[in-house]
Design a protein around this motif. Structure first.
Motif, PDB file in Angstrom:
ATOM      1  N   ILE A 183     -23.548  -8.051   4.611  1.00 27.47           N
ATOM      2  CA  ILE A 183     -22.786  -8.866   5.551  1.00 27.47           C
ATOM      3  C   ILE A 183     -21.561  -9.470   4.866  1.00 27.47           C
ATOM      4  O   ILE A 183     -20.471  -9.507   5.453  1.00 27.47           O
ATOM      5  CB  ILE A 183     -23.681  -9.965   6.174  1.00 27.47           C
ATOM      6  CG1 ILE A 183     -24.885  -9.332   6.911  1.00 27.47           C
ATOM      7  CG2 ILE A 183     -22.872 -10.861   7.105  1.00 27.47           C
ATOM      8  CD1 ILE A 183     -24.517  -8.320   7.991  1.00 27.47           C
ATOM      9  N   ILE A 184     -21.711  -9.911   3.624  1.00 29.80           N
ATOM     10  CA  ILE A 184     -20.558 -10.440   2.879  1.00 29.80           C
ATOM     11  C   ILE A 184     -19.477  -9.368   2.761  1.00 29.80           C
ATOM     12  O   ILE A 184     -18.289  -9.648   2.948  1.00 29.80           O
ATOM     13  CB  ILE A 184     -21.001 -10.962   1.493  1.00 29.80           C
ATOM     14  CG1 ILE A 184     -21.807 -12.249   1.656  1.00 29.80           C
ATOM     15  CG2 ILE A 184     -19.793 -11.189   0.575  1.00 29.80           C
ATOM     16  CD1 ILE A 184     -22.506 -12.718   0.392  1.00 29.80           C
ATOM     17  N   GLU A 185     -19.875  -8.145   2.482  1.00 29.87           N
ATOM     18  CA  GLU A 185     -18.911  -7.036   2.374  1.00 29.87           C
ATOM     19  C   GLU A 185     -18.215  -6.784   3.712  1.00 29.87           C
ATOM     20  O   GLU A 185     -16.997  -6.610   3.762  1.00 29.87           O
ATOM     21  CB  GLU A 185     -19.616  -5.768   1.906  1.00 29.87           C
ATOM     22  CG  GLU A 185     -18.686  -4.575   1.809  1.00 29.87           C
ATOM     23  CD  GLU A 185     -19.403  -3.289   1.453  1.00 29.87           C
ATOM     24  OE1 GLU A 185     -18.917  -2.223   1.887  1.00 29.87           O
ATOM     25  OE2 GLU A 185     -20.436  -3.339   0.753  1.00 29.87           O
ATOM     26  N   LEU A 186     -18.963  -6.783   4.805  1.00 26.92           N
ATOM     27  CA  LEU A 186     -18.373  -6.576   6.137  1.00 26.92           C
ATOM     28  C   LEU A 186     -17.410  -7.704   6.495  1.00 26.92           C
ATOM     29  O   LEU A 186     -16.332  -7.463   7.042  1.00 26.92           O
ATOM     30  CB  LEU A 186     -19.463  -6.454   7.194  1.00 26.92           C
ATOM     31  CG  LEU A 186     -20.263  -5.162   7.166  1.00 26.92           C
ATOM     32  CD1 LEU A 186     -21.502  -5.286   8.036  1.00 26.92           C
ATOM     33  CD2 LEU A 186     -19.403  -3.986   7.600  1.00 26.92           C
ATOM     34  N   GLU A 187     -17.796  -8.937   6.186  1.00 27.00           N
ATOM     35  CA  GLU A 187     -16.928 -10.084   6.463  1.00 27.00           C
ATOM     36  C   GLU A 187     -15.615  -9.984   5.688  1.00 27.00           C
ATOM     37  O   GLU A 187     -14.546 -10.280   6.217  1.00 27.00           O
ATOM     38  CB  GLU A 187     -17.648 -11.394   6.120  1.00 27.00           C
ATOM     39  CG  GLU A 187     -18.639 -11.838   7.168  1.00 27.00           C
ATOM     40  CD  GLU A 187     -17.973 -12.444   8.393  1.00 27.00           C
ATOM     41  OE1 GLU A 187     -17.049 -13.274   8.238  1.00 27.00           O
ATOM     42  OE2 GLU A 187     -18.370 -12.095   9.515  1.00 27.00           O
ATOM     43  N   GLU A 188     -15.683  -9.543   4.438  1.00 29.30           N
ATOM     44  CA  GLU A 188     -14.470  -9.406   3.635  1.00 29.30           C
ATOM     45  C   GLU A 188     -13.598  -8.262   4.156  1.00 29.30           C
ATOM     46  O   GLU A 188     -12.372  -8.380   4.204  1.00 29.30           O
ATOM     47  CB  GLU A 188     -14.806  -9.192   2.157  1.00 29.30           C
ATOM     48  CG  GLU A 188     -13.592  -9.043   1.254  1.00 29.30           C
ATOM     49  CD  GLU A 188     -12.610 -10.215   1.265  1.00 29.30           C
ATOM     50  OE1 GLU A 188     -11.462 -10.013   0.822  1.00 29.30           O
ATOM     51  OE2 GLU A 188     -12.954 -11.331   1.712  1.00 29.30           O
ATOM     52  N   ARG A 189     -14.228  -7.162   4.559  1.00 32.10           N
ATOM     53  CA  ARG A 189     -13.460  -6.061   5.169  1.00 32.10           C
ATOM     54  C   ARG A 189     -12.745  -6.539   6.420  1.00 32.10           C
ATOM     55  O   ARG A 189     -11.578  -6.213   6.644  1.00 32.10           O
ATOM     56  CB  ARG A 189     -14.390  -4.891   5.511  1.00 32.10           C
ATOM     57  CG  ARG A 189     -14.795  -4.045   4.336  1.00 32.10           C
ATOM     58  CD  ARG A 189     -15.752  -2.936   4.730  1.00 32.10           C
ATOM     59  NE  ARG A 189     -15.220  -2.079   5.780  1.00 32.10           N
ATOM     60  CZ  ARG A 189     -15.968  -1.231   6.504  1.00 32.10           C
ATOM     61  NH1 ARG A 189     -17.277  -1.135   6.296  1.00 32.10           N
ATOM     62  NH2 ARG A 189     -15.400  -0.488   7.441  1.00 32.10           N
ATOM     63  N   LEU A 190     -13.435  -7.347   7.228  1.00 38.48           N
ATOM     64  CA  LEU A 190     -12.837  -7.876   8.451  1.00 38.48           C
ATOM     65  C   LEU A 190     -11.669  -8.813   8.121  1.00 38.48           C
ATOM     66  O   LEU A 190     -10.606  -8.730   8.725  1.00 38.48           O
ATOM     67  CB  LEU A 190     -13.896  -8.608   9.285  1.00 38.48           C
ATOM     68  CG  LEU A 190     -13.427  -9.195  10.608  1.00 38.48           C
ATOM     69  CD1 LEU A 190     -12.947  -8.101  11.559  1.00 38.48           C
ATOM     70  CD2 LEU A 190     -14.559  -9.990  11.252  1.00 38.48           C
TER      71      LEU A 190
END
Length: 126
Positions: A9-16
Motif C-alpha cells: 500500500i505504501i508503494e501504491l500511495e507513492e506511485r499515486l
C-alpha cells in the motif's frame, strides 16, 4: 483476494503521489478504478474520467505534494489509507496552498487490479 502488506500500500500511495505531481495520466489510469467514487474537499463527486481530465487538460498542476500523518488499515480484501497532504500548485490558474486529508480505499477493482475504488478529501484547518 487476501490481505495486502503495508509495504504494498505504501508503494501504491507513492506511485499515486508521483503520478499526481507529474500529471501522468497513464499511471493515474492504472491506479484509479473505473468505478471510482471520490468526494472532493468541496463536497463534489468526482469520477475517474473527471479526475483524469483535470490532469490531461492542465486544469490541475501540482508542484509540491508533501505527505504526513499517514495511517494504513489493512483488511481482508481491501485497505484504507488516511494521509494529510500539503498541496502547492495551480487549479484553473489560481494558486493552491492547502492542507488536505485524504481517505482512500484500495481494493481489487472491476479492472482486476488493486486500485483506488473510493476516496474523500477534507481541508485541514490550521
Amino acid at each position: 483476494m487476501g490481505k495486502h502488506s503495508e509495504s504494498d500500500i505504501i508503494e501504491l500511495e507513492e506511485r499515486l503521489r508521483q503520478a499526481m505531481l507529474k500529471s501522468d495520466v497513464a499511471e493515474l489510469d492504472a491506479l484509479i478504478a473505473p468505478e471510482l467514487l471520490f468526494t472532493s474537499h468541496l463536497g463534489q463527486l468526482v469520477s475517474k474520467e473527471q479526475d483524469l481530465a483535470m490532469h490531461r487538460s492542465g486544469t490541475l498542476k501540482l508542484t509540491e505534494l508533501h505527505p504526513s500523518e499517514q495511517s494504513i488499515h489493512l483488511n481482508e480484501g481491501f485497505s484504507v489509507v488516511s494521509v494529510q497532504m500539503h498541496l502547492l500548485g495551480l487549479y484553473a490558474d489560481a494558486a493552491v496552498d492547502e492542507h488536505i486529508r485524504y481517505t482512500r480505499v484500495w481494493s481489487l477493482s472491476s479492472a482486476g487490479s488493486l486500485q483506488v475504488v473510493a476516496g474523500h478529501a477534507s481541508v485541514v484547518s490550521s
